[in-house]
Scaffold this motif. Structure first.
Motif, PDB file in Angstrom:
ATOM      1  N   UNK A 110       0.809  48.597  49.947  1.00 38.54           N
ATOM      2  CA  UNK A 110       1.707  49.005  50.486  1.00 38.54           C
ATOM      3  C   UNK A 110       2.793  48.781  48.442  1.00 38.54           C
ATOM      4  N   UNK A 111       3.104  47.521  48.973  1.00 40.85           N
ATOM      5  CA  UNK A 111       3.848  47.686  47.760  1.00 40.85           C
ATOM      6  C   UNK A 111       3.523  48.250  46.527  1.00 40.85           C
ATOM      7  N   UNK A 112       2.563  48.729  45.841  1.00 44.56           N
ATOM      8  CA  UNK A 112       2.121  49.408  44.795  1.00 44.56           C
ATOM      9  C   UNK A 112       2.617  50.753  45.394  1.00 44.56           C
ATOM     10  N   UNK A 113       2.573  50.704  46.709  1.00 44.09           N
ATOM     11  CA  UNK A 113       2.683  52.295  46.308  1.00 44.09           C
ATOM     12  C   UNK A 113       4.051  52.474  46.226  1.00 44.09           C
ATOM     13  N   UNK A 119      10.736  50.863  53.175  1.00 38.73           N
ATOM     14  CA  UNK A 119      10.762  50.713  54.225  1.00 38.73           C
ATOM     15  C   UNK A 119       9.586  49.263  54.491  1.00 38.73           C
ATOM     16  N   UNK A 120      10.396  47.644  54.651  1.00 42.58           N
ATOM     17  CA  UNK A 120       9.240  46.693  55.049  1.00 42.58           C
ATOM     18  C   UNK A 120       8.893  46.809  55.931  1.00 42.58           C
ATOM     19  N   UNK A 135       4.587  47.701  61.597  1.00 42.67           N
ATOM     20  CA  UNK A 135       5.785  48.331  62.138  1.00 42.67           C
ATOM     21  C   UNK A 135       6.806  48.225  60.738  1.00 42.67           C
ATOM     22  N   UNK A 136       7.348  49.160  60.615  1.00 43.46           N
ATOM     23  CA  UNK A 136       8.120  49.067  59.469  1.00 43.46           C
ATOM     24  C   UNK A 136       9.565  49.926  59.695  1.00 43.46           C
ATOM     25  N   UNK A 137      10.449  49.735  58.784  1.00 47.53           N
ATOM     26  CA  UNK A 137      12.177  49.277  59.002  1.00 47.53           C
ATOM     27  C   UNK A 137      11.996  49.331  60.228  1.00 47.53           C
TER      28      UNK A 137
END
Length: 208
Positions: A110-113, A119-120, A135-137
């Motif tokens: 997710x970080x690499x993308x 969106x955290x 669940x993001x953002x």
């Protein structure tokens, strides 16, 4: 067990390493004796990447290891892993290892993308079939990813989020776990009654 001024033969390097390794934040320690009167100490600290909610709340390192119960001075601004069955997690070592490694891999991908800047992740949830969702953002968007590998799925998620941002819209949920049609993404936009189905390819536009 080391102190300034003590005889370097009072504590062996192995004893010092074992004492250091007992500290929960130290993942690896190496101690060498240097005559006439010094030690050289190298430590590798554990790097926490998630919290594990399992009755108590634990810190999870970037190698998938659960290394301590969260204390007052520990970081808590990390994704929370939920949905793991405590009894199964406790008795089944293979499951425990595999599910945490997959969760850590997802967080890394997710970080690499580049998605973490957009969106955290607030929560990483283990579904009943052991697939993963996040669940993001804020307000949170539910993203169902299923099983790995995750990189291509996260690439499609980025395409969806960029398209929605260009429209000034936000998703209520995004499903990326279609095993038969992995290129297909199901999106429900907030305040829209019916979900939209769209091909998640660069430049594609979802149905209104």
């Amino acid at each position: 067990g080391l102190a300034l001024g003590q005889n370097v033969f009072d504590v062996s390097p192995e004893e010092a390493e074992a004492a250091l390794a007992d500290h929960p934040w130290i993942g690896e320690a190496n101690v060498t004796r240097r005559l006439p009167g010094t030690y050289a100490i190298t430590v590798r600290e554990r790097r926490p990447v998630a919290l594990l909610a399992l009755g108590d709340v634990f810190l999870v390192a970037d190698n998938g290891e659960v290394f301590k119960v969260v204390g007052d001075d520990d970081p808590i601004d990390l994704p929370v892993i939920t949905g793991i069955d405590r009894a199964r997690f406790t008795r089944d070592r293979v499951y425990r290892t595999s599910i945490l490694l997959e969760a850590v891999a997802l967080l890394s991908d997710y970080r690499g993308a580049g998605l973490a800047r957009r969106e955290t992740i607030g929560e990483l949830h283990v579904e009943r079939d052991d697939g993963l969702s996040v669940y993001i953002g804020e307000p949170p968007t539910y993203v169902r990813l299923g099983h790995g590998p995750f990189r291509d799925k996260l690439g499609r998620l980025r395409t969806v989020l960029e398209e929605l941002a260009a429209r000034g819209a936000r998703a209520e949920y995004v499903y990326l776990d279609n095993a038969r049609r992995p290129d297909r993404v199901t999106v429900r936009v907030r305040d829209v009654a019916e979900p939209a189905i769209a091909e998640a390819t660069p430049g594609a536009r979802a149905a209104p």
